[in-house]
Scaffold this active site. Structure first.
Site, PDB file in Angstrom:
ATOM      1  N   GLU A 101       0.823  -1.214   0.000  1.00 23.86           N
ATOM      2  CA  GLU A 101       0.000   0.000   0.000  1.00 23.86           C
ATOM      3  C   GLU A 101       0.861   1.270   0.000  1.00 23.86           C
ATOM      4  O   GLU A 101       0.640   2.189   0.797  1.00 23.86           O
ATOM      5  CB  GLU A 101      -0.947  -0.005   1.211  1.00 23.86           C
ATOM      6  N   GLU A 151      -6.188  -8.218   0.173  1.00 25.70           N
ATOM      7  CA  GLU A 151      -6.614  -8.324   1.577  1.00 25.70           C
ATOM      8  C   GLU A 151      -8.107  -8.080   1.631  1.00 25.70           C
ATOM      9  O   GLU A 151      -8.598  -7.092   1.073  1.00 25.70           O
ATOM     10  CB  GLU A 151      -5.936  -7.249   2.451  1.00 25.70           C
TER      11      GLU A 151
END
Ligand SMILES: *[C@@H]1O[C@H](CO)[C@@H](O)[C@H](O)[C@H]1NC(C)=O
Ligand SMILES: *[C@@H]1O[C@H](CO)[C@@H](O)[C@H](O)[C@H]1NC(C)=O
Ligand SMILES: *[C@@H]1O[C@H](CO)[C@@H](O)[C@H](O)[C@H]1NC(C)=O
Ligand SMILES: *[C@@H]1O[C@H](CO)[C@@H](O)[C@H](O)[C@H]1NC(C)=O
Ligand SMILES: *[C@@H]1O[C@H](CO)[C@@H](O)[C@H](O)[C@H]1NC(C)=O
Length: 491
Positions: free
Chosen positions: A126, A271
């Protein structure tokens, strides 16, 4: 003679059918899980790998390329995504040699001599989160390119694909309709370059999608829209009906890709999951509802209105991580489907014929004893505040607070919880239950209902993270705020 030949032929046929089935199964990979290890007492990797197999899990995503973890995965039949932490991106972006070394040591070596089935390298984690203030914007693509060249040079480019797990905040829709989706304005050009690069290398786009965070951040977010049971006011996007946030969010990405000319790019959900503690919406019931809702759809091979086929996804996450920063919120240490000791938290079917999650086996525990506030100690003792704050700073008090699993403890219960958390994390050292004579060791379990006073697992000290890295205020602001609230509420 003749009979024997027939038998031989039948045997051969059976063998071929078996082989065919095995090959077929090999290509249907099943749900993946994220295996993070930011815990004070991580379960030994061999126990985790056995647990993965016992649960029929065939894909894992790691956040690094730790060799102990990878060694435990050798010849396991489990496909692996290894990870490169953000703090390595700078070096890898600036040095082809560093990238080659990384690939040689952390990919090639494990594949060739250890039989680890590495399929992906996640470059960064991220990296474009807005909270990083753009720190990784200039280096992520160069790091990706260097790792790709290193894989190509090592002859691994068809087996191992690169990708960058991105938060869903890299794309947006001005009017919330998926069909208006595009990449976030300030990184639009960069995102297109990355997508172009991934596409040229047959690599997937990886995105992390979190309906829980939407609910956590926005009190007016409709709770039912976060789940998969239908929502009474669905979003209608030119006839495509969205009854859950996950699908709308995923399709916003599909549109963003399509708008920029990459409508066929494969997508991995890196995720997805729901935490079980640390917030009013983070509990066992909601986590079960969300995860089973997602898994039912996954197992039915149902995608989204824009991509109706099967999804490719990694659940977040496998096991709780009690040493994670709680800067995002107190729920951050409670994303696991399993507690720290590998016991399942709730009923969940993650494969077609599963009867629920299977616990880790042969887990060693410390003794059945707890550290609690001494019955003779007074709540008015001036040492209560400082000792509790010390315990919480160096252990884990995220299950205390409004709406959490131990949120309805009384003041003495709160204090005992803090003392015990510290005592367990310190491996039940006698010296870790000496809070200025306020505490005492007991063999009576102080747990009540959903509020569990846990016994720590007994893992080799080599695997444990040092106590300083636990409470050591990696994110002091959130923790201090939480602590002062705790102390204020106790005093
Ligand atoms: C391999 O990965 C580990 C764990 O992520 C890391 O600490 C190490 O620096 C890497 N090795 C190289 C040569 O980059
Ligand atoms: C990002 O910027 C904010 C405000 O300027 C600052 O408080 C924060 O520490 C920065 N974060 C990082 C990771 O640089
Ligand atoms: C995407 O795939 C579909 C079906 O496989 C094909 O018809 C279409 O031309 C492809 N589009 C692009 C942009 O590659
Ligand atoms: C704890 O109690 C013992 C014995 O009652 C006493 O000697 C000692 O000074 C006390 N320690 C503290 C820190 O209060
Ligand atoms: C226990 O601690 C929590 C977390 O700080 C607080 O919300 C709660 O009010 C406390 N309960 C009592 C009875 O002190």
């Amino acid at each position: 003679m003749g009979l024997l030949k027939v038998v031989d032929f039948a045997g051969l046929l059976v063998a071929m059918l078996l082989l065919f089935t095995v090959l077929l199964m090999g290509s249907v990979s099943g749900i993946g899980v994220n295996w993070g290890t930011q815990a004070t007492h991580p379960l030994p990797p061999a126990i985790v790998v056995k647990m993965l197999r016992d649960n029929g899990i065939q894909q894992v995503k790691l956040f690094d390329a730790d060799s102990t973890t990878l060694n435990a995965l050798k010849n396991s039949g489990i496909q692996v995504m290894v990870g490169i932490p953000n703090d390595m991106l700078y070096t890898l972006a600036n040095s082809v040699q560093a990238a080659e070394k990384w690939v040689a040591k952390n990919v090639s070596a494990h594949i060739s001599s250890n039989g680890v089935d590495i399929r992906y390298v996640a470059v960064g984690n991220e990296p474009f989160l807005t909270t990083y203030n753009g720190s990784f914007e200039a280096i992520t693509l160069p790091a990706l390119q260097n790792i790709q060249s290193a894989l190509t040079k090592a002859g691994l480019s068809s087996q191992v694909k690169v990708t960058v797990p991105l938060n869903a905040d890299v794309y947006e829709s001005p009017n919330t309709l998926p069909s208006s989706g595009n990449f976030r304005a300030n990184i639009q050009a960069l995102m297109v370059q990355i997508v172009q690069f991934l596409n040229a290398n047959g690599a997937p786009f990886t995105v992390n999608i979190y309906p829980f965070i939407s609910l956590y951040d926005d009190p007016s977010f409709p709770p039912d829209y976060a789940f998969f049971n239908g929502y009474s006011s669905p979003l209608n996007d030119n006839g495509r009906i969205y009854q859950d946030m996950f699908s709308a969010n995923y399709d916003t990405l599909v549109w963003a890709l399509q708008t920029n000319g990459y409508g066929n790019m494969s997508i991995i959900v890196g995720e997805i999951g729901w935490p079980t503690d640390g917030d009013i919406n983070a509990n066992l019931q909601n986590a079960q509802r969300f995860s089973q809702g997602f898994m039912s759809r996954y197992l039915a091979g149902q995608g989204t209105p824009m991509r109706s086929g099967p999804l490719d996804a990694y659940l977040f996450s496998l096991i709780d991580e009690d040493a994670k920063s709680i800067q995002p919120g107190n729920f951050e240490r409670h994303w696991g489907m399993f507690y720290i000791d590998g016991t399942p938290k709730y009923q969940l079917s993650i494969t077609a014929n599963s009867n629920g999650l299977v616990a880790a086996s042969n887990v060693p525990y410390l003794a059945q004893q707890w550290c609690v506030m001494s019955p003779s100690a007074s709540l008015d003792d001036p040492q209560v505040g400082p000792t509790v704050s010390y315990a919480c700073a160096n252990a884990d008090c995220t299950s205390l607070g409004y709406g959490t699993s131990c949120g309805s403890l009384d003041a003495r219960g709160n204090i005992s919880y803090a003392f015990n958390s510290y005592y367990q994390i310190q491996n039940q050292l006698a010296s870790a239950c000496r809070f200025s004579n306020l505490s005492v060791v007991t063999t009576t379990d102080p747990s009540t209902g959903d509020c569990k006073f846990r016994i720590m697992i007994n893992v080799p000290t080599a695997l444990q993270s040092t106590s300083s890295s636990v409470g050591s205020l990696k994110q002091p602001v959130g923790l201090l705020l939480f602590l002062s609230l705790l102390i204020l509420s106790i005093l």
